[in-house]
Design a protein around this motif. Structure first.
Motif, PDB file in Angstrom:
ATOM      1  N   PRO A 152       0.890  -1.205   0.059  1.00  0.00           N
ATOM      2  CA  PRO A 152      -0.187   0.138   0.110  1.00  0.00           C
ATOM      3  C   PRO A 152       0.770   1.316  -0.022  1.00  0.00           C
ATOM      4  O   PRO A 152       1.936   1.253   0.635  1.00  0.00           O
ATOM      5  CB  PRO A 152      -0.774  -0.107   1.195  1.00  0.00           C
ATOM      6  N   LYS A 153       0.362   2.183  -0.391  1.00  0.00           N
ATOM      7  CA  LYS A 153       1.319   3.441  -0.776  1.00  0.00           C
ATOM      8  C   LYS A 153       1.237   4.137   0.778  1.00  0.00           C
ATOM      9  O   LYS A 153       0.417   3.924   1.365  1.00  0.00           O
ATOM     10  CB  LYS A 153       0.685   4.581  -1.640  1.00  0.00           C
ATOM     11  N   ALA A 154       2.368   4.971   1.066  1.00  0.00           N
ATOM     12  CA  ALA A 154       2.546   5.389   2.389  1.00  0.00           C
ATOM     13  C   ALA A 154       1.392   6.315   2.555  1.00  0.00           C
ATOM     14  O   ALA A 154       1.025   6.152   4.089  1.00  0.00           O
ATOM     15  CB  ALA A 154       3.773   6.352   2.364  1.00  0.00           C
ATOM     16  N   ALA A 155       0.694   7.057   1.791  1.00  0.00           N
ATOM     17  CA  ALA A 155      -0.474   7.526   2.431  1.00  0.00           C
ATOM     18  C   ALA A 155      -1.741   7.055   2.567  1.00  0.00           C
ATOM     19  O   ALA A 155      -2.532   7.447   2.864  1.00  0.00           O
ATOM     20  CB  ALA A 155      -0.643   8.806   1.049  1.00  0.00           C
ATOM     21  N   VAL A 156      -1.738   5.800   2.201  1.00  0.00           N
ATOM     22  CA  VAL A 156      -2.987   4.989   2.193  1.00  0.00           C
ATOM     23  C   VAL A 156      -3.025   4.055   3.583  1.00  0.00           C
ATOM     24  O   VAL A 156      -2.080   3.697   4.049  1.00  0.00           O
ATOM     25  CB  VAL A 156      -2.857   3.889   0.942  1.00  0.00           C
ATOM     26  N   LEU A 157      -4.219   4.327   4.205  1.00  0.00           N
ATOM     27  CA  LEU A 157      -4.391   3.708   5.589  1.00  0.00           C
ATOM     28  C   LEU A 157      -4.028   2.222   5.430  1.00  0.00           C
ATOM     29  O   LEU A 157      -4.663   1.515   4.418  1.00  0.00           O
ATOM     30  CB  LEU A 157      -5.666   3.958   6.214  1.00  0.00           C
ATOM     31  N   ASP A 158      -3.786   1.290   6.245  1.00  0.00           N
ATOM     32  CA  ASP A 158      -3.339   0.022   6.119  1.00  0.00           C
ATOM     33  C   ASP A 158      -4.029  -0.636   7.460  1.00  0.00           C
ATOM     34  O   ASP A 158      -3.016  -0.991   8.477  1.00  0.00           O
ATOM     35  CB  ASP A 158      -1.795  -0.386   5.903  1.00  0.00           C
ATOM     36  N   PRO A 159      -5.307  -0.691   7.716  1.00  0.00           N
ATOM     37  CA  PRO A 159      -5.902  -1.303   8.867  1.00  0.00           C
ATOM     38  C   PRO A 159      -5.309  -2.741   9.316  1.00  0.00           C
ATOM     39  O   PRO A 159      -5.261  -2.931  10.323  1.00  0.00           O
ATOM     40  CB  PRO A 159      -7.155  -1.446   8.649  1.00  0.00           C
ATOM     41  N   GLN A 160      -5.159  -3.634   8.284  1.00  0.00           N
ATOM     42  CA  GLN A 160      -4.559  -4.818   8.534  1.00  0.00           C
ATOM     43  C   GLN A 160      -3.138  -4.917   9.298  1.00  0.00           C
ATOM     44  O   GLN A 160      -2.766  -5.468  10.098  1.00  0.00           O
ATOM     45  CB  GLN A 160      -4.479  -5.612   7.154  1.00  0.00           C
ATOM     46  N   GLY A 161      -2.410  -3.871   8.483  1.00  0.00           N
ATOM     47  CA  GLY A 161      -0.983  -3.709   9.373  1.00  0.00           C
ATOM     48  C   GLY A 161      -1.182  -2.968  10.578  1.00  0.00           C
ATOM     49  O   GLY A 161      -0.332  -3.806  11.388  1.00  0.00           O
ATOM     50  N   ALA A 162      -1.978  -2.242  10.868  1.00  0.00           N
ATOM     51  CA  ALA A 162      -2.233  -1.661  12.150  1.00  0.00           C
ATOM     52  C   ALA A 162      -2.811  -2.880  13.215  1.00  0.00           C
ATOM     53  O   ALA A 162      -2.194  -2.692  14.318  1.00  0.00           O
ATOM     54  CB  ALA A 162      -3.114  -0.660  12.249  1.00  0.00           C
TER      55      ALA A 162
END
Lengths: 78, 78
Positions: free
Chosen positions: A9-19
């Motif tokens: 995912p691009k840096a500006a895009v939220l990554d809820p799975q990663g969080a």
């Protein structure tokens, strides 16, 4: 030829799975984890070789394997 | 420290997602694709460093990030 593609995912895009994974790691006691980002990893095996195949793989990454609006890709050929 | 983790299905495990992508690539005209396997890619950013952190990351890969019965993992630390 063997190609590896990493789609993130691009840096500006939220990554809820990663969080969620970051929070799980912290809960397991590793408090020094700052961030986790999760992407896809593809291993493509081809019987063809050469420059033309590489160009077609790039097209493939752009058109099928990633969504260029929200994702970056990295193509590694061997 | 920055760690990259690649989690892939073991060779003996069926990968229906990979098979679907392989078929899609063939349908797009690239008939020389033999196989596609799909895994996960994780980028972990840590404020800690050193050997102990690496050992804990290995544990993490085994216990949380991969299922050792059906998946292999590869840990790359920078």
């Amino acid at each position: 030829m063997r190609a590896k593609v990493i789609v993130t995912p691009k840096a500006a895009v939220l990554d809820p799975q990663g969080a969620a994974v970051r929070d799980a790691i912290r809960q397991l006691g590793m408090r020094d984890v700052k961030s986790v980002r999760i992407g896809k990893y593809l291993e493509i095996e081809l019987s063809a070789d050469g420059g033309e195949t590489k160009i077609r793989l790039e097209q493939l990454c752009r058109d099928l394997l990633s969504n260029p609006v929200i994702e970056d890709y990295q193509l590694i050929t061997e």
